[in-house]
Design a protein around this motif. Structure first.
Motif, PDB file in Angstrom:
ATOM      1  N   SER A   4       0.845  -1.195   0.000  1.00 17.13           N
ATOM      2  CA  SER A   4       0.000   0.000   0.000  1.00 17.13           C
ATOM      3  C   SER A   4       0.884   1.249   0.000  1.00 17.13           C
ATOM      4  N   GLU A   6       0.767   5.912   0.082  1.00 20.24           N
ATOM      5  CA  GLU A   6      -0.021   7.087   0.468  1.00 20.24           C
ATOM      6  C   GLU A   6       0.173   8.207  -0.544  1.00 20.24           C
ATOM      7  N   ILE A  63      -4.482  -1.040  -2.741  1.00 18.20           N
ATOM      8  CA  ILE A  63      -5.166  -0.061  -1.893  1.00 18.20           C
ATOM      9  C   ILE A  63      -4.201   1.085  -1.583  1.00 18.20           C
ATOM     10  N   THR A  65      -3.783   4.991   0.555  1.00 17.49           N
ATOM     11  CA  THR A  65      -4.321   5.913   1.556  1.00 17.49           C
ATOM     12  C   THR A  65      -4.153   7.319   0.995  1.00 17.49           C
ATOM     13  N   LYS A  72      -7.223  10.989   6.487  1.00 18.05           N
ATOM     14  CA  LYS A  72      -6.741   9.840   5.707  1.00 18.05           C
ATOM     15  C   LYS A  72      -7.904   8.923   5.303  1.00 18.05           C
ATOM     16  N   GLN A  74      -8.910   5.432   3.000  1.00 21.30           N
ATOM     17  CA  GLN A  74      -8.441   4.259   2.250  1.00 21.30           C
ATOM     18  C   GLN A  74      -9.271   4.096   0.985  1.00 21.30           C
ATOM     19  N   ARG A  96     -13.920   4.420  -2.037  1.00 15.79           N
ATOM     20  CA  ARG A  96     -13.608   4.246  -0.612  1.00 15.79           C
ATOM     21  C   ARG A  96     -13.726   2.772  -0.252  1.00 15.79           C
ATOM     22  N   ASN A 140      -9.284  -5.568   0.895  1.00 17.59           N
ATOM     23  CA  ASN A 140      -8.019  -5.602   1.651  1.00 17.59           C
ATOM     24  C   ASN A 140      -7.246  -6.902   1.439  1.00 17.59           C
TER      25      ASN A 140
END
Length: 204
Positions: A4, A6, A63, A65, A72, A74, A96, A140
């Motif tokens: 993952s 960001e 996924i 963030t 934040k 996801q 989302r 996830n």
């Protein structure tokens, strides 16, 4: 599942073509976060961040963030548009996600043990029918790929989805038939020898 990552973003008050063009001129990519029974959120992302993620592979199955002014969220990328000439991102839609979110994704297929396939050893060709499999999976737990084992396959064999060990909770969207992922095709030389033999038999 891919690592993952960001992305920093800022909320945008104005939407529409004029606003989007202005954002792109300033090195930003307009995007929207929607889903999870919440109103859509219009955001702006850094052009370079988005460009490298899209072209780095695994963008649609990883996924992320998104940090929107400190909040934040996801998300999973659902769709993106590239400029048809210059190949740079012009818009991204994000969904989302939570632990309970089920998503539909295209998962790449990887083939292993080609050296253990009698058909390939005899000169057969792996004919890939599906390079990706569309499946419903938990957001996830999206696998990076689905592994197809070619050990024990021979000329003329077809590998169907029923023969593939799928990761937990991965359910193909096609449920009404046992669809083919790949076949082991006979080499051209062998095909012509067989047809010649058949023709000779017919002449006798």
């Amino acid at each position: 599942m891919s690592q993952s990552y960001e992305l920093k973003a800022e909320a945008r008050d104005r939407v529409g073509k004029g606003s989007a063009r202005e954002l792109r001129r300033n090195g930003k990519v307009p995007a929207v976060i929607y889903g999870d029974k919440q109103p859509p959120l219009a955001i702006a992302l850094g052009y370079k961040d988005v460009y490298y993620k899209i072209h780095g592979g695994g963008f649609m199955t990883t996924i992320a963030t998104i940090d929107v002014d400190g909040k934040k969220i996801q998300v999973l990328p659902k769709e993106y548009q590239l400029d048809p000439v210059r190949d740079f991102p012009v818009h991204v839609d994000f969904l989302r996600v939570s632990a309970n979110t089920l998503v539909t994704v295209q998962i790449p297929v990887h083939f292993v043990n080609e050296e253990k396939s009698a058909g390939i050893k005899r000169g057969g060709v792996l004919n890939v029918v599906r390079h990706e499999i569309e499946a419903h999976v938990p957001a996830n737990a999206i696998p990076d790929f689905i592994e197809v084992d070619l050990a024990g396959t021979d000329l003329g064999d077809s590998i169907h989805i029923s023969a593939v060990k799928l990761p937990k909770d991965v359910k193909p969207t096609i449920t009404d038939r046992d669809f083919t992922i790949a076949t082991i095709a006979a080499p051209a030389g062998l095909k012509s020898e067989e047809s010649e033999a058949a023709a000779e038999e017919g002449e006798e």
